[in-house]
Structure formats: structure tokens, C-alpha cells
Design a protein around this motif. Structure first.
Motif, PDB file in Angstrom:
ATOM      1  N   THR A   1      -6.606   2.580  -5.145  1.00  8.97           N
ATOM      2  CA  THR A   1      -7.673   3.586  -5.297  1.00  8.97           C
ATOM      3  C   THR A   1      -7.380   4.893  -4.569  1.00  8.97           C
ATOM      4  OG1 THR A   1      -9.169   3.068  -3.423  1.00  8.97           O
ATOM      5  CG2 THR A   1      -9.414   1.739  -5.444  1.00  8.97           C
TER       6      THR A   1
ATOM      7  N   TRP B   1      -7.703   5.165  -9.825  1.00  8.39           N
ATOM      8  CA  TRP B   1      -7.362   6.021  -8.694  1.00  8.39           C
ATOM      9  C   TRP B   1      -8.484   7.004  -8.386  1.00  8.39           C
ATOM     10  CZ3 TRP B   1      -3.592   4.611  -5.714  1.00  8.39           C
ATOM     11  CH2 TRP B   1      -2.478   3.929  -6.240  1.00  8.39           C
ATOM     12  N   GLU B   2      -8.611   7.367  -7.126  1.00  7.99           N
ATOM     13  CA  GLU B   2      -9.578   8.375  -6.680  1.00  7.99           C
ATOM     14  C   GLU B   2      -8.870   9.359  -5.759  1.00  7.99           C
ATOM     15  OE1 GLU B   2     -12.783   6.520  -4.621  1.00  7.99           O
ATOM     16  OE2 GLU B   2     -13.077   4.966  -6.133  1.00  7.99           O
TER      17      GLU B   2
END
Length: 686
Positions: free
Chosen positions: A287, A404-405
């Protein structure tokens, strides 16, 4: 390539006791031997060994394929020493072309001020190497001092979690370099054809996955650090000032069970030629895409079990940003999945990938020498097959990962060990003036360590709770505000240094982006977009992409004097590649393009659709049609006007603070009011 697959084969010279590795089919003759002692850090003295290296060859037989000039310079340099060592002793303010190439391996670029006319004013930029962006207190204070004593009075935080120190004169290079080395720092390999700084999330979170990612990044950095001693010979007269390496790093480096190493070489992994071009690695956890994982040659992702215990790593390969305008054979590229390896194998797997690029990456034309071109040419299946031969195993299937962030780590947060950390936004990473003075005072007074983020920001770590209020107050007085008081456009924007010092810059980036962001904010207001809305803007002075503009929702890439190539289509979480939208747009004409784009995003977007996603959905042909037909937004009713200042003293105080952020008093006051209203509304909704 003409090299045989597998172990580098030694070539016997006139002295049968001296061997050096052949490289890509070359046989080096007529060399004289020299003896050079190489100590492996952290290995007991009883196990230190003597290796025999080879000085500069006087004759090189013709290679079966063309090689670039830089390849010849590396080969003839006696492991990155000659002629740099001689050039540094001359009275000239600059060094020759060969030395200019070699000093990059030591972490420096020769530059001159392009704003000046007439005689060139030469200086050097130094770039540090800080795996994970970690900067000990002592090193930060040292870099701060060096910037004032030998630089231009500013420090720059880079997109690879390092410092850049600009303006160092040639006569001061050894003093500055040795000071950095003796104060827990290094510039070795921060530039040049080898592994660059290894990225990892900068957040000092006391969490097993984050700690493991950072430890892995540090081990990979150590594994791929040059071993032949040229750096220490040049700057500290051969003294090896290094911390002990973990034994697993030493074992992995020296292991040659699958033909990865050059036997009996002072550079067991790099050999005489090092890599075809620069090489970039990032490590992270699921993430967390604070590191732009897909833009690296190798992306490493920690994989944990259900209890959060690290088990192994997913590996991506083949990312890279650099390209050349109007040359379609050059392109930015996202990394793609290679496979999964158990945690104990990561050093060997990464080494196998590096060796594959070393042996098969192009050395004839540097425009095509990055590993992304090798993978694009071969395809991922062939690339994986070759890497597996050096690795000695098959890669396991890639493990599924969550979305993903982008994480900025700005503001105040708990570390998890009772202490706090504070992430501070720094416009374009440039630390100078009152901000620099105040940061130093805080870091020195509270004995804080520092982290640099891949977004050119700075994190102060290990802060006691009782220090939070006084630190917040003094930072705010220097313009280092909490993120809620910073324009959202500025929070995610990045720019490279570009003019006046970068020799590759075509137009402005760092100096130009403050005005560009103000103009974008004005367009937002004109078309009715809210203050808290934003797009990821990245600006570079040339197509090499140092600020990773090809991942931006709006990328501006220098494309001639005072003009930019416009790229659209990246995502806020940096997982999609932008595409070229328009060429050679003059800086004064940007509103003609941006107004219709932002106006139609405001009116036609889907729920929570980002600007990058909107541009893909609409299609570039449709967007160009909207730009060509644009006559301005329809008139809107006059806005309410709020008188913000009742007295001159308040205005002047606000204006002084606003100038530190390159704003005026009205803009800053409106930001404060808007954020206060928003916080009140959020409180009611909760």
C-alpha cells in the motif's frame, strides 16, 4: 552482446600472477600490475585478503562491437581514479572531460552558472547517499554548515531521499568530501554508472514491516557499494571510514556459486566497467507508494503473513523515467512483476538482476543503456530466465498486493515507541533562509534525527510529546506550517533544480514552479474548482525526468526556451504512466490549455474521478478539440469578498509570514480561514 553467459572469465596477462576479468569479449594486454590491498568491512582482520588489480591499460584490442566513450574512460581509469586524481591537483577551476565523467561515481557533477555570460564560473554539486533517507543528527548539522561555508547557502532535498549541496569550488572539494565522510555521511555512488541511493518509506514507524523494509534497503545499498577503495583513496587518503556490514551482506557479495562475480577483482560485482548506466532500487511495504515503486529498475515489496511477520518479497523490474524528445525509441517505462523470493534470498536475487544488466545491457549507446530497454527488447519471460540462471533458482509466483496509496507523512504522527515525528513540506526541497536557520536550531536543540522523503520533504524524528508545542510554534514562524495550511497543489508538486546550474536544462523548473502553481490555483478559482481540490503537478527542465514528471497528472517537461511539453494521465497514487498531450507550449500560453482542461474536469468528471483518470476517459483527441475551441468559461456571479485585515500591524505580520511561502498576506489568510471553516464542518459531521 558477445560475452559468454555465466562467470566472468579471467585473462592471463604477461605476469601470470596477475589476472583481470575479460568484459564483453575484450582482451586487455600490455598492462603493468600493481598491488592494492582491499579490506572487506566488518570482516575480522584474520580473514582480510590481498587482491591484485591492474593499472591503466596502454592498449585495448578492438572490440567486436562499438562501445561508448564513457565505457572506454571507465576501463582506462584504474577503477575510477585516473585522470581525476591528477585533475584535482591542477590550479584550473574545472576538470577535463574524462575526469568530469569519473567524478560522478564519487557523487559529484561539475556545473557552471548558465545565467552568467562570458567566462564560465565552474563549481561542483555534491549528492549524498542516504539509504531510506536516514540522516543522523550529526550529519544534518554538518551538511548545514558546509552549505554556508562552501556552498551557496542552501541545501536541497532530492527525489531520491538525499541532499544536494551546490556551488562547491574545486579547491574545496577534498575538504567538503572528507568532512562528509568523517561525519557519518557518504557520496559514493550517488551518481555514476552503478547503484544509486536505495529508497524506502521515510516514516520512522516502529512497525515490523517498515523496519524490515528499511533494513533491507540498507543491506541492498551495502551489497552494491563499490569495494575497490577509489573513493577513500581520493578524499581521505585511503582511510576506510565505514560502519561494519552485516555478515550476510559480505557473504552475498562474495558468493560466486552461479557465476556472478569477477574472480580476484577488487570489484567482484562491478568489474572494471561497472554498469552500463545508473541503476535505481526502491523497497517498500504493501500500500505504501511514497517511493514511486514502479519507476525504479528494481522495486522490492515486503510480503508478510497474516500476523504481519515478513516472509519474503515481491520484485518488480524495468522501471525508468529518462527519454529524449522526439526520439520514440526512448521512453519512460513502468516496472513489471518479476516474481517472489523468500526473505533470505533477496540479496542474491537482486544481485542476479544487477549482473544480468551488467552483462547484457547496451554499452554502445547510452540513450539505450538502462535496464528498461533490455527488458523491453527481450520481454519479461526471457529476462526472468536469464536472471534465474544467475540466481540459481526459479522465481516463485508474484504474490497478490492491495491497492497502492501515496503517503506523504506530513504533519504530526506517533512513531509507535512513545515518541512523535513531524513531516514538514519544503517547496521543491530547497532549504534556505529563515527556514534553514530555524530547522537547524530545532534539530540541534532537541538532538533530533532526520529523514528525507522521496517527495523532497523532511521528517523530524524521535520527538518527545512535551516538545510538540514549542517546536510547532517556532517552525510556523519560519513558514514551515502544518499541511492543512499549505496549498494542496504545493503538497504534491515536485520540480528538478534545472536552471541555472544543471547543464541539461532546457528551461526553468525549480525557479519557475512557484509561479506556475499560483497560476494553476488562479485557473482553479476561475473555473469553479474548490480550494481543497488538487492535481499532482511535476515540472522538469529537460526530458530526463528527474522529478518523475511522467507519473504526474499534469507533467510539464522542458521543451525549448520558455516552453514545455505537456503530459497528462498519471494517477494520484503514481501507478499509471502519463502520455504526451502537447509539444512546445510557451509558458505564457499555459492557461489557454489548462483552463479548458480543468473546466471540463469540473463539469464532466464522474464521482471522485481524479484529473488523471478524467483525461484518460475523455481521450486526448477530444481534449485537444476542447482546447482548440476554448473561448473562456461562462461568466459567473461575483464572489463574496471578505475583508480580512482590520489593522496594519496584523497585515504586515501576515505578509511577512506569507512571503516565506512565496504568497501574499491575503492568500495565506484565506487559506487559514478556509481550513478553519472546513475543520468546523468536519467536526459537525462527526
Amino acid at each position: 552482446m558477445t560475452t559468454s553467459f555465466g562467470a566472468a572469465k579471467p585473462v592471463v596477462l604477461e605476469d601470470p600472477k596477475v589476472q583481470i576479468p575479460s568484459f564483453h569479449g575484450l582482451r586487455i594486454a600490455n598492462s603493468r600490475a600493481l598491488t592494492h590491498t582491499v579490506h572487506v568491512p566488518s570482516v575480522p582482520s584474520s580473514t582480510r585478503f590481498l587482491v591484485r588489480a591492474v593499472a591503466t591499460p596502454t592498449k585495448v584490442e578492438t572490440a567486436p562491437e562499438k562501445r561508448s566513450k564513457v565505457e572506454l574512460l571507465k576501463e582506462q581509469s584504474n577503477y575510477i581514479r585516473f585522470p581525476l586524481n591528477e585533475e584535482l591537483l591542477t590550479d584550473a577551476p574545472n576538470i577535463n572531460e574524462a575526469a568530469t565523467q569519473l567524478i560522478k561515481f564519487h557523487g559529484s557533477y561539475q556545473q557552471y552558472n548558465r545565467d552568467e555570460r562570458g567566462t564560465r564560473s565552474y563549481s561542483f554539486m555534491l549528492r549524498t547517499k542516504n539509504p531510506c533517507g536516514k540522516v543522523p543528527n550529526r550529519l544534518y548539522l554538518t551538511m548545514d554548515d558546509l552549505a554556508d561555508q562552501f556552498g551557496i547557502g542552501t541545501l536541497r532535498l532530492t527525489t531520491r531521499q538525499t541532499f544536494q549541496l551546490h556551488g562547491v569550488l574545486k579547491k574545496d572539494l577534498k575538504t567538503v568530501m572528507s568532512t562528509i565522510i568523517k561525519n557519518m555521511g557518504s557520496t559514493l555512488g550517488a551518481c555514476g554508472d552503478l547503484n544509486r541511493n536505495v529508497l524506502a518509506p521515510a516514516a520512522p514507524l516502529v512497525r515490523e514491516d517498515y523496519l524490515f523494509a528499511q533494513e533491507t534497503a540498507e543491506n541492498l545499498a551495502a551489497l552494491l557499494t563499490p569495494q575497490s577503495g577509489f573513493y577513500y583513496d581520493m578524499w581521505v587518503d585511503g582511510e576506510r571510514i565505514m560502519s561494519a556490514e552485516p555478515p550476510e551482506v559480505v557473504r552475498a557479495r562474495m558468493d560466486n556459486s552461479h557465476g556472478t562475480n569477477f574472480p580476484d577483482s577488487p570489484e567482484p560485482i562491478y568489474g572494471t566497467q561497472f554498469l552500463p548506466r545508473k541503476f535505481k532500487i526502491a523497497v517498500t511495504v504493501p500500500t505504501d507508494n511514497s517511493v514511486d515503486i514502479l519507476t525504479n529498475d528494481i522495486g522490492v515489496v515486503v510480503v508478510t503473513d497474516d500476523k504481519g511477520e515478513p516472509q519474503g518479497f515481491n520484485i518488480y523490474v524495468g522501471g525508468g523515467m529518462g527519454r529524449t524528445h522526439r526520439l520514440e525509441a526512448t521512453f519512460p517505462r513502468l516496472a513489471e512483476p518479476l516474481g517472489y523470493v523468500p526473505k533470505e534470498d533477496i540479496l542474491y536475487a537482486v544481485k542476479a538482476i544487477v549482473v544480468t544488466q551488467r552483462e547484457h545491457g547496451r554499452r554502445d549507446d547510452r540513450k539505450y543503456s538502462r535496464m528498461k530497454y533490455l527488458i523491453s527488447s527481450w520481454g519479461i519471460e526471457k529476462f526472468r530466465s536469464v536472471v534465474e540462471q544467475y540466481y540459481g533458482k526459479k522465481f516463485e509466483p508474484f504474490r497478490e498486493l492491495p491497492e497502492w496509496e501515496f503517503k506523504s507523512y506530513l504533519g504530526w504522527h506517533e512513531q509507535g515507541d512513545g515518541s512523535l515525528y513531524c513531516g514538514l513540506h519544503v517547496d521543491n526541497g530547497r532549504v534556505g533562509g529563515k527556514m534553514k536557520k530555524t530547522l537547524r536550531e530545532v534539530i540541534e536543540k532537541y538532538n533530533l534525527n532526520v529523514r528525507i522523503t522521496p517527495n523532497q520533504n523532511i521528517i523530524l524524528t524521535d520527538i518527545l510529546a512535551k516538545w510538540k508545542r514549542p517546536i510547532t510554534t517556532v517552525l510556523a514562524q519560519a513558514g514551515l506550517l502544518q499541511p492543512r495550511y499549505v496549498d494542496p497543489l504545493n503538497l504534491t508538486a515536485m520540480a528538478c533544480p534545472a536552471l541555472p546550474l544543471c547543464p541539461l536544462a532546457i528551461t526553468e523548473a525549480e525557479r519557475g514552479i512557484p509561479d506556475l502553481l499560483k497560476r494553476i490555483r488562479t485557473v482553479f478559482e476561475k473555473v469553479g474548482l474548490k480550494y481543497n481540490e488538487s492535481v499532482v503537478v511535476r515540472v522538469t527542465g529537460c526530458p530526463n525526468g528527474c522529478a518523475r514528471p511522467y507519473m504526474a497528472e499534469l507533467g510539464l517537461v522542458g521543451d525549448g526556451p520558455n516552453s514545455y511539453q505537456i503530459w497528462l494521465g498519471g494517477k494520484p497514487n503514481q501507478t499509471a504512466l502519463a502520455q504526451t498531450f502537447m509539444d512546445k507550449v510557451k509558458v505564457q500560453d499555459l492557461e489557454k490549455v489548462l483552463e479548458p482542461l480543468f473546466y471540463n474536469w469540473k463539469r464532466k468528471r464522474q464521482s471522485k474521478e481524479s484529473f488523471g483518470d478524467f483525461t484518460w476517459r475523455m481521450g486526448f483527441e477530444k481534449l485537444k478539440e476542447l482546447v482548440e475551441k476554448w473561448e473562456g468559461p461562462p461568466s459567473v456571479p461575483a464572489r463574496y469578498n471578505l475583508k480580512l485585515f482590520a489593522d496594519k500591524e496584523t497585515y504586515e505580520a501576515m505578509d511577512e509570514l506569507a512571503k516565506l511561502q512565496n504568497k501574499n498576506a491575503h492568500q495565506l489568510a484565506m487559506e487559514v480561514v478556509r481550513n478553519f471553516v472546513a475543520s468546523q464542518q468536519n467536526g459537525k459531521s462527526e
